[in-house]
Structures are given as C-alpha cells and as structure tokens.
Design an enzyme around this catalytic site. Sequence first.
Site, PDB file in Angstrom:
ATOM      1  N   PRO A 112       0.466  -2.628  -2.589  1.00 39.23           N
ATOM      2  CA  PRO A 112       1.667  -2.366  -1.792  1.00 39.23           C
ATOM      3  C   PRO A 112       1.635  -0.956  -1.202  1.00 39.23           C
ATOM      4  O   PRO A 112       1.246  -0.015  -1.892  1.00 39.23           O
ATOM      5  CB  PRO A 112       2.818  -2.497  -2.786  1.00 39.23           C
ATOM      6  CG  PRO A 112       2.262  -3.008  -4.040  1.00 39.23           C
ATOM      7  CD  PRO A 112       0.764  -2.978  -3.974  1.00 39.23           C
ATOM      8  N   GLY A 114       2.767   2.619  -0.071  1.00 38.69           N
ATOM      9  CA  GLY A 114       3.789   3.633  -0.329  1.00 38.69           C
ATOM     10  C   GLY A 114       4.530   3.493  -1.643  1.00 38.69           C
ATOM     11  O   GLY A 114       5.535   4.154  -1.860  1.00 38.69           O
ATOM     12  N   GLY A 116       3.386   4.170  -4.723  1.00 39.02           N
ATOM     13  CA  GLY A 116       2.866   4.983  -5.829  1.00 39.02           C
ATOM     14  C   GLY A 116       1.626   4.380  -6.469  1.00 39.02           C
ATOM     15  O   GLY A 116       1.198   4.815  -7.530  1.00 39.02           O
ATOM     16  N   LEU A 117       1.027   3.369  -5.814  1.00 44.22           N
ATOM     17  CA  LEU A 117      -0.180   2.760  -6.394  1.00 44.22           C
ATOM     18  C   LEU A 117      -1.463   3.232  -5.696  1.00 44.22           C
ATOM     19  O   LEU A 117      -2.518   2.624  -5.846  1.00 44.22           O
ATOM     20  CB  LEU A 117      -0.094   1.229  -6.344  1.00 44.22           C
ATOM     21  CG  LEU A 117       1.010   0.578  -7.184  1.00 44.22           C
ATOM     22  CD1 LEU A 117       0.905  -0.935  -7.126  1.00 44.22           C
ATOM     23  CD2 LEU A 117       0.966   1.042  -8.634  1.00 44.22           C
ATOM     24  N   GLY A 118      -1.342   4.277  -4.905  1.00 43.24           N
ATOM     25  CA  GLY A 118      -2.552   4.858  -4.320  1.00 43.24           C
ATOM     26  C   GLY A 118      -3.152   4.024  -3.199  1.00 43.24           C
ATOM     27  O   GLY A 118      -4.368   4.016  -3.009  1.00 43.24           O
ATOM     28  N   SER A 119      -2.300   3.345  -2.434  1.00 46.32           N
ATOM     29  CA  SER A 119      -2.815   2.496  -1.351  1.00 46.32           C
ATOM     30  C   SER A 119      -3.542   3.326  -0.295  1.00 46.32           C
ATOM     31  O   SER A 119      -4.616   2.944   0.167  1.00 46.32           O
ATOM     32  CB  SER A 119      -1.673   1.713  -0.697  1.00 46.32           C
ATOM     33  OG  SER A 119      -0.670   2.603  -0.256  1.00 46.32           O
ATOM     34  N   SER A 120      -2.972   4.477   0.068  1.00 46.31           N
ATOM     35  CA  SER A 120      -3.608   5.279   1.121  1.00 46.31           C
ATOM     36  C   SER A 120      -4.952   5.811   0.636  1.00 46.31           C
ATOM     37  O   SER A 120      -5.931   5.796   1.387  1.00 46.31           O
ATOM     38  CB  SER A 120      -2.693   6.415   1.562  1.00 46.31           C
ATOM     39  OG  SER A 120      -2.358   7.229   0.459  1.00 46.31           O
ATOM     40  N   ALA A 122      -6.973   4.452  -1.508  1.00 43.40           N
ATOM     41  CA  ALA A 122      -7.956   3.365  -1.553  1.00 43.40           C
ATOM     42  C   ALA A 122      -8.493   3.072  -0.146  1.00 43.40           C
ATOM     43  O   ALA A 122      -9.701   2.866   0.046  1.00 43.40           O
ATOM     44  CB  ALA A 122      -7.333   2.114  -2.165  1.00 43.40           C
ATOM     45  N   ASP A 164      -5.477  10.716  -6.905  1.00 47.70           N
ATOM     46  CA  ASP A 164      -5.594   9.369  -6.322  1.00 47.70           C
ATOM     47  C   ASP A 164      -6.994   9.098  -5.775  1.00 47.70           C
ATOM     48  O   ASP A 164      -7.585   8.043  -6.038  1.00 47.70           O
ATOM     49  CB  ASP A 164      -4.619   9.201  -5.138  1.00 47.70           C
ATOM     50  CG  ASP A 164      -3.184   9.057  -5.585  1.00 47.70           C
ATOM     51  OD1 ASP A 164      -2.854   9.564  -6.668  1.00 47.70           O
ATOM     52  OD2 ASP A 164      -2.406   8.440  -4.849  1.00 47.70           O
TER      53      ASP A 164
HETATM   54  O1  PMV Z   1       3.267   8.753  -5.777  1.00 47.80           O
HETATM   55  P1  PMV Z   1       1.847   9.191  -5.856  1.00 47.80           P
HETATM   56  O2  PMV Z   1       0.942   8.126  -6.385  1.00 47.80           O
HETATM   57  O3  PMV Z   1       1.337   9.840  -4.595  1.00 47.80           O
HETATM   58  O4  PMV Z   1       1.781  10.326  -6.990  1.00 47.80           O
HETATM   59  C1  PMV Z   1       2.426  11.566  -6.879  1.00 47.80           C
HETATM   60  C2  PMV Z   1       2.053  12.351  -8.091  1.00 47.80           C
HETATM   61  C3  PMV Z   1       2.697  13.727  -8.191  1.00 47.80           C
HETATM   62  O5  PMV Z   1       2.225  14.297  -9.409  1.00 47.80           O
HETATM   63  C4  PMV Z   1       4.207  13.640  -8.251  1.00 47.80           C
HETATM   64  C5  PMV Z   1       2.314  14.640  -7.031  1.00 47.80           C
HETATM   65  C6  PMV Z   1       0.841  14.989  -6.982  1.00 47.80           C
HETATM   66  O6  PMV Z   1       0.348  15.241  -5.862  1.00 47.80           O
HETATM   67  O7  PMV Z   1       0.175  15.045  -8.031  1.00 47.80           O
END
Ligand code: PMV
Length: 336
Positions: A112, A114, A116-120, A122, A164
């Site tokens: 998905p 945006g 928080g699973l690192g899509s960009s 990947a 990421d």
């Molecule tokens: O939401 P994500 O997967 O981009 O993670 C952000 C993680 C933070 O620690 C909040 C910020 C960072 O750049 O490490």
Amino acid sequence: MTVSSAPGKVYLFGEHAVVYGEPAVPCAIERRATVEVVPREDDHVRVRADDLSLNGFTVEYEGRTGDDPDVDVPRPLVEAAMGYIDAAVRQARAAAEAPAAGFDITVRSEIPLGGGLGSSAAVVVAGIDAATRALGEPLEKRELADRAYRAEFEVQDGQASRADTFCSTMGGAVRVEGDDCRTIEAPNLPFVIGFDGGAGETGELVSGVRELRERYDFAAETLATIGDVVRNGEALLSEAIPETDPSPELLADLGDLMDFNHGLLSALGVSARSLDEMVWAAREAGAHGAKLTGAGGGGCIVALDRTPESRTALEFTPGCQRAFRAELATEGVRVE
Ligand code: PMV
C-alpha cells in the site's frame, strides 16, 4: 528487458527514536514492488504503473526526467510515485554514467502506498537495480542501498533515514543506527498487518516529537527508553535460530517488547485512534504483541501472530481497511 523486485518493510522496533541516534530494527516483508525496464533509443522515460495501491489503478505517464516542463501531471498519488521513479532514473543514469539513457518502465506493487510499509523505497530500490542492469552496470548491494537512499532523500527534501532503502535492498531484519546499517539474523517472524487506508504526515509527526523532546526531559527519556527496548529486542533475536519458526516463548517476549514500544510511541503522540483500535483488536484476538509501524498518525500496525485469528479480528475492526499476513522476506532486491 530487465525485471527486479524489492520488498516493503515494517519496523519491529525503534521508529522515531532512530532519528535521535538510537538503533532501530526494520524487517523486510513478503510484499514486493516489481519494476520492469526496457531501454529506449531516445532519452525519454515512459512509465506505466499498475496496482500501486491495494485498491489498484492503472495510469500511463510519459515525460522526460529532469527539468522538462512538458511532463504530464497525473493525479497526486501517482505524481508522488512518479517523483520516486524519476529520482531512481537519475541515480541509475549517474551510476552507469549514461546521462541520456531512456527507458520504458512498468511498475507493479503489492505494498500500500504511503502507509508506512516502505512502498517508495521498494520502488526506488527495484527501479535503480533494474535500470542499472538494463545499462549493463549492475550495482553491488551497498552501493544500490546508498543510491536508493539518495533518491529518497532528494524526493523527501532531506527527511529520509537509511532504514527503508537499506532494509528493502538487503531483506531480512536489519539494524540501523545513524549511518551504520547492518543485516542481523532473525527467525521467520509471522507478521500480521492492519492498514487503515490512510497515512500520517511523516514530517509533521517527526517535528511534533522533536518539540516534545526539547520541552520535556521525560520525552527525551521516552526516546532513550525506546532505544533500550530495541537493544532488548536485538538480544532476543540474536539468541534465536535464524530462519526457523520462533518458539512460543520468543514470540511472547518479542510481543511484550512490541507492546511496550507502542505504548512509548503513543506517549509521544504519534499513534491514532484507528491505529490503537487495530493494535487492541490484534492483541485481544491472541496476537503476541502489536504496535504501529513507521511514522504513525495513520497507516499500518504490525502484530506478531501465527494463527489466523488476529487477521480476522482486524478485518472486522472499524477503521481497518485491509488486513493481511506477511512473512519476513529473507531476500531483499532480486532479479525476477
Ligand atoms: O513511515 P516511514 O516508514 O517512512 O517511517 C518513518 C520512520 C521515522 O523514524 C519516524 C522517521 C525516519 O526517517 O526514520
């Protein structure tokens, strides 16, 4: 034609505190972005993207990377994804010393966007890998991770950690502390992910934590305590037998640390009602532990559970748009 894929990730422990030099442990998950690259005769870049979100959509985008004013402007989500692809193309051209290389690119993703699973990350990792291979200049993994980090750094105006992109490149569990990134051994962790369909504003959430940290010593101590949770988690992982199913005791101990980590993140104000509801639904259904993953504010939670109950419970949780299982991805970027 060259095709590469790279996995998304969850934070087992340590987001936000990693910004202040504490260690974090992100883990790659078996949900991948796949990028197909065909070199062109001219210097154009044409991108076709299918299923960039779990809802799925198809878009075609044609333009030239760089400062060309004639680039089509697609819808916002796609525009964001295209920004990452442009940055990946710039890195691949620089790495292969081929500034005028053109490509037809097709992107598919099971991650998905945006959330928080690192899509960009990947997409960027798989994109640079496929494009440099297409130019006959494949990169060694550390350099690939570094170039992918630079691409994200550029698109996100300097708000990117190495977590990421390093995790997506290497796969498995990794440890990130400042610029020091390394892979660590881990058992097969049975992740369950709940997604609320939204995303938090990473920049705002990081700034909010910074303000709390500057204002209150106990907020600074909370971040340092997250570092302690991470170190305890690392010790547990190092005692486990890599790439085997973890024992119930290990799952219980890791789960306790995840619960603790979520509580500390909540205290720092980066959780959300939807995330808390999903965390509690997973715990009440028997998960060993559950926490938000990534910047927070919305997006995804990760729970640890081998049984199907917590996924089912998440599916019935108001505010949860999608729940799925995702094993630890032991392989990072790979040629398909
Ligand atoms: O939401 P994500 O997967 O981009 O993670 C952000 C993680 C933070 O620690 C909040 C910020 C960072 O750049 O490490």
